[in-house]
Design a protein around this motif. Structure first.
Motif, PDB file in Angstrom:
ATOM      1  N   SER A  31      25.522  14.202  25.161  1.00 25.30           N
ATOM      2  CA  SER A  31      25.148  15.034  26.305  1.00 25.30           C
ATOM      3  C   SER A  31      25.669  16.463  26.189  1.00 25.30           C
ATOM      4  CB  SER A  31      25.691  14.417  27.600  1.00 25.30           C
ATOM      5  OG  SER A  31      25.149  13.141  27.799  1.00 25.30           O
ATOM      6  N   THR A  32      26.470  16.711  25.167  1.00 23.88           N
ATOM      7  CA  THR A  32      27.045  18.040  24.986  1.00 23.88           C
ATOM      8  C   THR A  32      25.984  19.007  24.481  1.00 23.88           C
ATOM      9  OG1 THR A  32      29.202  17.073  24.495  1.00 23.88           O
ATOM     10  CG2 THR A  32      28.842  19.355  23.798  1.00 23.88           C
ATOM     11  N   VAL A  33      25.837  20.102  25.197  1.00 22.12           N
ATOM     12  CA  VAL A  33      24.879  21.143  24.812  1.00 22.12           C
ATOM     13  C   VAL A  33      25.603  22.119  23.894  1.00 22.12           C
ATOM     14  CG1 VAL A  33      23.369  22.987  25.645  1.00 22.12           C
ATOM     15  CG2 VAL A  33      23.663  20.884  26.987  1.00 22.12           C
TER      16      VAL A  33
END
Length: 67
Positions: free
Chosen positions: A64-66
């Motif tokens: 989920s890390t952008v």
């Protein structure tokens, strides 16, 4: 359960409350995601209990890390 000893670096099972602590989201959000499939985080059903593997939670955070 003593949540202060939970770590994303050790593979262990935790309940919804522990997972909500590690992810910093309300337990109700995890319950909603689980029931609607809106967000898919793997979980384990043991009888009537729901457990999350801490390594699955870590993988969810990483995915989920952008960047």
């Amino acid at each position: 359960m003593a949540f202060k000893h939970l770590s994303l670096d050790i593979d262990t099972l935790t309940d919804t409350e522990g997972a909500s602590t590690l992810l910093a989201v309300p337990a109700a959000t995890l319950i909603k995601w689980r029931s609607t499939g809106e967000v898919r985080i793997p979980f384990v059903r043991i009888g009537r209990q729901i457990k999350y593997r801490t390594l699955d939670l870590k993988a969810f955070i990483e995915s989920s890390t952008v960047k």
